[in-house]
Design a protein around this motif. Structure first.
Motif, mmCIF file in Angstrom:
data_model
loop_
_atom_site.group_PDB
_atom_site.id
_atom_site.type_symbol
_atom_site.label_atom_id
_atom_site.label_comp_id
_atom_site.label_asym_id
_atom_site.label_seq_id
_atom_site.Cartn_x
_atom_site.Cartn_y
_atom_site.Cartn_z
ATOM 1 N N VAL B 138 0.843 -1.196 0.000
ATOM 2 C CA VAL B 138 0.000 0.000 0.000
ATOM 3 C C VAL B 138 0.876 1.243 0.000
ATOM 4 O O VAL B 138 2.064 1.183 0.317
ATOM 5 C CB VAL B 138 -0.940 0.041 1.227
ATOM 6 C CG1 VAL B 138 -1.925 -1.094 1.172
ATOM 7 C CG2 VAL B 138 -0.135 0.029 2.517
ATOM 8 N N ASP B 139 0.282 2.375 -0.349
ATOM 9 C CA ASP B 139 1.032 3.622 -0.396
ATOM 10 C C ASP B 139 1.692 3.891 0.954
ATOM 11 O O ASP B 139 1.107 3.640 2.013
ATOM 12 C CB ASP B 139 0.093 4.771 -0.752
ATOM 13 C CG ASP B 139 0.858 6.067 -0.926
ATOM 14 O OD1 ASP B 139 1.292 6.338 -2.070
ATOM 15 O OD2 ASP B 139 1.058 6.790 0.073
ATOM 16 N N GLY B 140 2.929 4.384 0.887
ATOM 17 C CA GLY B 140 3.720 4.591 2.096
ATOM 18 C C GLY B 140 3.058 5.463 3.139
ATOM 19 O O GLY B 140 3.385 5.380 4.328
ATOM 20 N N ASN B 141 2.138 6.328 2.721
ATOM 21 C CA ASN B 141 1.476 7.222 3.665
ATOM 22 C C ASN B 141 0.126 6.694 4.139
ATOM 23 O O ASN B 141 -0.594 7.386 4.858
ATOM 24 C CB ASN B 141 1.285 8.607 3.046
ATOM 25 C CG ASN B 141 2.461 9.511 3.376
ATOM 26 O OD1 ASN B 141 3.245 9.213 4.281
ATOM 27 N ND2 ASN B 141 2.576 10.609 2.655
ATOM 28 N N ILE B 143 -0.513 4.124 6.140
ATOM 29 C CA ILE B 143 -0.431 3.893 7.583
ATOM 30 C C ILE B 143 0.486 4.969 8.157
ATOM 31 O O ILE B 143 1.677 5.014 7.847
ATOM 32 C CB ILE B 143 0.144 2.501 7.886
ATOM 33 C CG1 ILE B 143 -0.700 1.433 7.196
ATOM 34 C CG2 ILE B 143 0.199 2.257 9.385
ATOM 35 C CD1 ILE B 143 -0.093 0.058 7.228
ATOM 36 N N LEU B 144 -0.078 5.833 8.954
ATOM 37 C CA LEU B 144 0.719 6.923 9.518
ATOM 38 C C LEU B 144 1.534 6.402 10.706
ATOM 39 O O LEU B 144 1.067 5.561 11.468
ATOM 40 C CB LEU B 144 -0.184 8.061 9.955
ATOM 41 C CG LEU B 144 -0.995 8.702 8.818
ATOM 42 C CD1 LEU B 144 -1.893 9.794 9.359
ATOM 43 C CD2 LEU B 144 -0.079 9.254 7.739
ATOM 44 N N ILE B 145 2.745 6.901 10.816
ATOM 45 C CA ILE B 145 3.595 6.525 11.946
ATOM 46 C C ILE B 145 4.116 7.818 12.560
ATOM 47 O O ILE B 145 4.765 8.616 11.884
ATOM 48 C CB ILE B 145 4.791 5.660 11.482
ATOM 49 C CG1 ILE B 145 4.294 4.448 10.687
ATOM 50 C CG2 ILE B 145 5.625 5.219 12.671
ATOM 51 C CD1 ILE B 145 5.400 3.648 10.033
ATOM 52 N N GLY B 146 3.805 8.038 13.806
ATOM 53 C CA GLY B 146 4.218 9.274 14.473
ATOM 54 C C GLY B 146 5.725 9.431 14.461
ATOM 55 O O GLY B 146 6.465 8.452 14.409
ATOM 56 N N LEU B 188 6.972 -0.681 14.609
ATOM 57 C CA LEU B 188 6.321 -0.219 13.385
ATOM 58 C C LEU B 188 5.024 -0.989 13.157
ATOM 59 O O LEU B 188 4.973 -2.203 13.377
ATOM 60 C CB LEU B 188 7.259 -0.435 12.188
ATOM 61 C CG LEU B 188 8.552 0.374 12.231
ATOM 62 C CD1 LEU B 188 9.502 -0.078 11.134
ATOM 63 C CD2 LEU B 188 8.264 1.862 12.084
ATOM 64 N N GLN B 190 3.805 -1.996 10.499
ATOM 65 C CA GLN B 190 3.991 -3.053 9.494
ATOM 66 C C GLN B 190 4.489 -4.338 10.140
ATOM 67 O O GLN B 190 4.267 -5.431 9.620
ATOM 68 C CB GLN B 190 5.000 -2.601 8.420
ATOM 69 C CG GLN B 190 4.480 -1.546 7.473
ATOM 70 C CD GLN B 190 4.517 -0.140 8.054
ATOM 71 O OE1 GLN B 190 5.093 0.098 9.121
ATOM 72 N NE2 GLN B 190 3.897 0.803 7.370
#
Lengths: 226, 263, 637
Positions: B138-141, B143-146, B188, B190
């Protein structure tokens, strides 16, 4: 059940058990020290306390069996880990310099082993009463066993004083690393509380050693008498 | 500058090793430690003797090849650097410098100062990855990661697999390495699906390879060229407990290879 | 005789790759499990290719000379990786990344390849995120970008200063998965020393087990080389000490064309060499040039310490020559200017190879704290290596060979002129033309390995009938004998000189004749001096020990021997290219102001060289046509 064993037999699983039993034993040591301090309140207080502990045989024996079980787990798994660890470096370094590992942390197996010998001696001495023939069990005026008298008698002997003080040193070293180490093994760690967690070991060890040594020295120096 | 080098020489895994003394003369303070050894080796080669085997590659502290215990400290007297980033001006003129290989059962000696660190690779192969096929990500953005979480993951991920933590540990434990690898992926999103299996698998692999257990002495942190914190060891301990207690695994046996039935 | 068919699909640029993928034949899952592929090298390109091929169901034999696949030199890349994500909405697009890359390469690369690279760049980021690469993030959790290498958009993704390591760890972990699944057999500490070509197809390699010294034949249906670049031909470079040309060079000797070997990139800001035995150069971030001022003393061989040299006696030569861009002129322009100044004898530092990069102005203007915050890490690194405090005395910098755009010639399918031999990453010549943009090497390595090769190799495997090859096939035995003989020969020198001394000598020749600026006489002179040096090498080389054991000196000598041969090819190519383009600067071809002059009429081609045993290499030209972008000149005056 087999799954549980496979987990417990991983080095980390064993360490968690060692940490938990270690904390249990440390708790007992603290409790033991607090009980002992009643010696400063005089013979009546201490002997009543001792009698109270013996009043309920079920409680006494389940505590004894529990402690024994904890100690066996603690010692047994540690020996297993220590053998594994020793094998992990068959050829030692010719030159070795430590930056961070404290003396206490590097001698855990040694202090632990000596402590085990001491504890057996201590049990033979005070619980079984087979070490010191010069003292025979007797009752105090209220009909309790005279534990107070036994303690006073023991620490009037300089050999016991030296021996018990040395044991306190070992206990201090073992506790000071062991306690903080147990917290780390259990994952009790947090940036805001780390100083507390890391200080817990030396702090508790210091209190226990001070408390116990105070009793020994008070008797040896004649502050407490029969 | 002049030094006396006391170097561990050993022809192979099964053979007996010993220290050999070599003089190092006219060493420039601007030389790196490994360049000083290069010069020694050049001299040995011209004398027809076999040079001292040691590993290095990038020589800028990132590949993790270099692995010398210098005067009893893995990667030598400077903190937060690998052996290749150590310079001779750091040493006192005229002293004896003892050079030993990483010593651990899991790192058998190949020759002189070169050890086989394949055990670290095998630990990684046991589960130090995210099972994600190429393509279809999926697009890198999505899943948001703080930022803080990403930075913590990066702290753990900066491990260069040099094995200094093992070399420094009294018990030759690879706990800091394993903890860093597990923490990196556990932090993460992922890595979340395989979090529990990964923690257990890496733990077992570490034991299997013959590394010792962690004594919480934190010597590993003190020699780590990337200064990876033992915080990650505590985090890994939690991870392992969580995996054992909260995710004991399904009740039915699943094949380890999901592709097996298509073979 | 080789034929250079680039196999670029016809039709609109935007849909070439999609249409090509559809027309490519597929290998059925049943057949994949009977196919073995050899992948040599485990950097970004090799590890990503091996893991993806394994995941697709092929059996992969993967080789690296390191002790672990995770140590390949991709790991040292610092800056970042480009992708046309346009997350910053600053006008980036696939078309713009394509344009920037073509222009950065000074119009010496294939349009179709570069466009495809820009297209798949976006997938790379997604793939890496899925594998757990901890890219820098914004506070809101989105991926962060920075501007890099003088482009006008922020399209570079990064992981602190170790993007290369994190991307490689991602590919390495994917590889670990396939090793665990049994799809990939990893052979660490095994060095490829020759290519086995049977009936015109690449069918295997000869490799030496570096621990036991055993030379063994490995056969497969196809061979993938991902063995990196050859910057170490200059002896001192920013490459790892083990990086070498052996695998690609030996493939060249077996018939693969080598393209554009003279395109080698020089990075202007490395820490200068300080003494003869220095083994490598360490790169400093180019961002330092944003705030530092570059100068040398006006007088040659002025030995005063920098603080003793008054302002009037300093020459801020970049600001003087390029008033518009000053210290921020592009890499190649800055590098050449620095080398020219040092050749005049005005260089500074212990061996005169260096110029000052002075931060005193910016410290006075903006304060020590700000400089410390911005460059603290770099200043610390500089102090560790040189022992000097750059807050107090000016830093010294010098250019260093960094990357090689040249490599084995490949078609659109990444297949070399030997069918079945595929080349990916820095080892091929493909996408960067005559110069590479910053943060594009990581992009190309992963594009080749994850997204391009796994498709294109399938077509070759589906359309070629290749039976299994036994390990004692005649050709395999001949190749193994070649390697054994060469190894034996290396051990038979008379022991007067070490491999390092020959490597240093070769490096000096190449740096002077074929480094940042080349001219005809110098190149011809180099072509005359290299053969005698090589002759001396084989006579005088000192390699103690035996070939049947762990022998690092033997490994090194073999690599130097190949550099000594390959150097000639590099000079031939530089000599043939009578123009200045990208990183290739011929002194004969410049304007009066010292600007490079490109010759699009005569040299808009890929120069692919064929090996001729005991003779000069033969040049073949693949013309470059620009259908979509009109070549333009650049100017920084």
């Amino acid at each position: 059940m087999t799954r549980l064993f496979t987990v417990l037999l991983t080095s980390l699983g064993s360490k968690v058990v060692v940490a938990l039993t270690g904390l249990g034993l440390a708790g007992f040591v603290v409790f033991h020290m607090l009980g002992n301090l009643q010696v400063f309140e005089g013979s009546e207080s201490l002997n009543t306390y001792a009698a109270f502990l013996r009043e309920l045989p079920i409680l006494l024996w389940s505590a004894r069996v529990g402690l024994l079980l904890i100690a066996v787990l603690h010692v047994g798994l540690t020996i297993r880990l220590a053998i594994h660890n020793r094998r992990a470096r068959p050829v030692p370094y010719a030159v070795r310099e430590y930056r961070k590992a404290s003396m206490a942390s590097r001698t855990m197996a040694l202090t632990g082993g000596l402590l085990l010998i001491f504890i057996i001696f201590h049990l033979l001495h005070f619980t079984a009463g087979v070490v010191d023939a010069s003292f025979s069990d007797r009752l105090d005026p209220r009909g309790h066993r005279d534990v107070y008298g036994k303690v006073i008698h023991a620490f009037q002997n300089p050999w016991f004083v030296v021996l018990y003080l040395a044991a306190q040193g070992l206990l201090g070293l073992h506790l000071s690393h062991g306690l903080s180490s147990s917290l780390q093994t259990l994952g009790l760690e947090h940036p805001l509380l780390n100083r507390l967690f890391r200080a817990a070991g030396p702090l508790v060890a210091g209190i226990v050693v001070l408390g116990n040594a105070a009793i020994i020295l008070a008797i040896a120096l004649g502050v407490l008498r029969a | 500058m002049n030094f006396t080098l006391k170097v561990w020489r050993q022809r192979g895994a099964g053979e007996r090793g010993r220290f050999v003394i070599y003089p190092a003369r006219d060493v420039s303070p601007a030389m790196s430690f490994l360049e000083m050894l290069d010069v020694l080796n050049q001299q040995l080669v011209l004398k027809g003797q076999e040079p001292v085997a040691f590993e290095s590659d990038c020589r800028e502290g990132i590949c993790g090849s270099c692995s010398l215990v210098i005067n009893g400290i893995p990667h030598g007297p400077d903190r937060g650097v690998a052996t290749c980033q150590l310079y001779m001006r750091r040493f006192t003129e005229g002293t004896t410098i003892t050079i030993e290989p990483w010593r651990a059962k899991a790192f058998p000696i190949i020759r002189d100062l070169v050890v086989d660190r394949g055990a670290l690779d095998r630990v990684m192969q046991a589960g130090g990855y995210i099972s994600s096929n190429t393509g279809g990500a999926v697009d890198g953005n999505t899943i948001l990661i703080g930022k803080d979480r990403a930075e913590s993951a990066m702290d753990a991920a900066s491990c260069i697999s040099c094995g200094a933590c093992v070399a420094a540990c009294k018990n030759a434990s690879a706990m800091l390495f394993v903890a860093a690898k597990v923490s990196h992926l556990a932090l993460l999103p992922q890595g979340e699906p395989e979090r529990a299996t990964r923690a257990k698998a890496l733990m077992k692999a570490m034991d299997r390879e013959g590394f010792g257990s962690c004594g919480n002495q934190y010597e590993c942190e003190a020699v780590c060229p990337k200064s990876i914190s033992v915080h990650f060891i505590a985090a890994f301990n939690r991870e392992f407990l969580r995996a054992t207690v909260a995710e004991p695994g399904p009740l039915t046996e699943i094949p380890s290879d999901p592709h097996a039935e298509f073979r | 005789m080789i034929a250079l068919d680039s196999k670029v699909p016809s039709g609109p640029l935007e849909t070439k790759w999609d249409r090509h993928r559809f027309t490519e034949k597929l290998v059925s899952p049943n057949n994949k499990q009977h196919i073995k592929i050899i992948v040599v090298g485990t950097g970004l390109a090799g590890a990503s290719a091996a893991s993806t091929l394994g995941q697709l169901g092929y059996h992969v034999d993967c080789f690296c000379f390191h002790d672990s696949p995770r140590r390949a030199h991709s790991i040292a890349a610092q800056g970042g990786i480009n992708a046309a994500k346009n997350y910053q909405d600053d006008g980036d697009s696939v078309a713009r990344l394509f344009y920037d890359t073509i222009k950065g390469g000074d119009f010496r690369s294939r349009e179709a390849n570069v466009y495809r690279l820009a297209q798949v760049s976006t997938q790379i980021i997604d793939q890496c995120v899925a594998l757990g690469v901890p890219f820098a993030r914004e506070y809101g959790g989105q991926l962060a970008n920075r501007s890099f290498g003088g482009v006008q958009v922020s399209r570079t993704f990064y992981c602190r200063g170790q993007t290369g390591q994190q991307l490689l760890l991602g590919a390495y972990s994917a590889l670990c998965w396939q090793i665990e699944r049994g799809q990939v057999a990893m052979h660490p500490r095994t060095e490829m020393l020759d290519l086995i070509v049977i009936d015109g197809h690449a069918r295997g390699i000869v490799a030496r087990d570096l621990v036991s010294g055993k030379i063994a034949v490995h056969t497969a249906q196809a061979v993938v080389l991902a063995t990196g670049g050859y910057s170490n031909i200059f002896y001192l470079s920013t490459n790892a000490t083990g990086s070498n040309v052996t695998a690609t060079y030996r493939a060249w000797k077996q018939g693969a064309a080598f393209a554009n070997p003279c395109f080698t990139q020089i990075h202007p800001t490395a820490i200068p060499p300080s003494e003869e035995h220095q083994a490598k150069l360490t790169l400093m971030s180019e961002s330092l040039r944003n705030d530092g001022r570059i100068w040398v003393p006006k007088e040659a061989s002025d030995r005063r310490s920098p603080d003793q040299i008054p302002e009037a006696e300093r020459d801020y030569f970049l600001e003087r020559r390029y008033p518009r861009f000053g210290n921020l002129v592009p890499r190649d322009v800055a590098s050449r200017a620095v080398k020219a100044i040092c050749d005049e004898g005005r260089g500074v530092g212990p061996v005169g190879h260096g110029v000052y990069l002075d931060f005193s102005d910016v410290i006075a203007r903006e304060g020590l704290g700000l400089v410390r915050e911005r460059y603290g890490n770099l200043f610390d690194m500089y102090q560790r290596i040189t022992g000097e405090d750059a807050y107090e005395v000016p830093m010294r910098i010098y250019p260093a060979p960094h990357y090689t755009m040249g490599g084995l010639w490949v078609d659109y399918n990444l297949m070399s002129t030997i069918p079945g031999l595929f080349v990916v990453g820095e080892a091929n010549f493909a996408d960067h033309g005559a110069n590479r943009l910053g943060a594009s090497s990581l992009m190309q390595g992963l594009a080749d390995g994850y997204f391009i090769l796994p498709y294109t190799i399938g077509h070759y495997l589906a359309t070629t009938k290749n039976g299994p090859i036994s390990h004692d096939h005649a050709e395999a035995r001949i190749a193994a004998d070649r390697v054994t003989m060469r190894t034996t020969k290396l051990l038979q020198g008379n022991g007067r000189r070490t491999a390092a001394s020959f490597h240093r000598a070769l490096g000096r020749i190449m740096w002077n004749a074929c480094g940042m600026a080349r001219h005809r006489a110098g190149l011809k002179h180099a072509l005359q001096t290299i053969p005698p040096l090589r002759h001396d090498f084989w006579r005088e080389i000192a390699v103690p020990g035996s070939g049947e054991s762990f022998n690092q000196e033997l490994e090194y000598a073999g690599r130097v021997a190949d550099f000594l041969e390959f150097a000639e090819l590099l000079c031939h190519d530089a000599l043939h290219r009578e123009e200045s383009c990208g990183a290739h600067f011929r002194e004969e071809h410049q304007t009066v102001d010292g600007e490079p002059v490109r010759d699009d009429k005569g040299f808009a081609h890929v120069a692919a060289w064929e090996h001729v045993p005991n003779g000069a290499p033969i040049l073949y030209k693949e013309p470059l046509t620009f259908e979509f972008i009109k070549p333009a000149m650049r100017s920084y005056q």
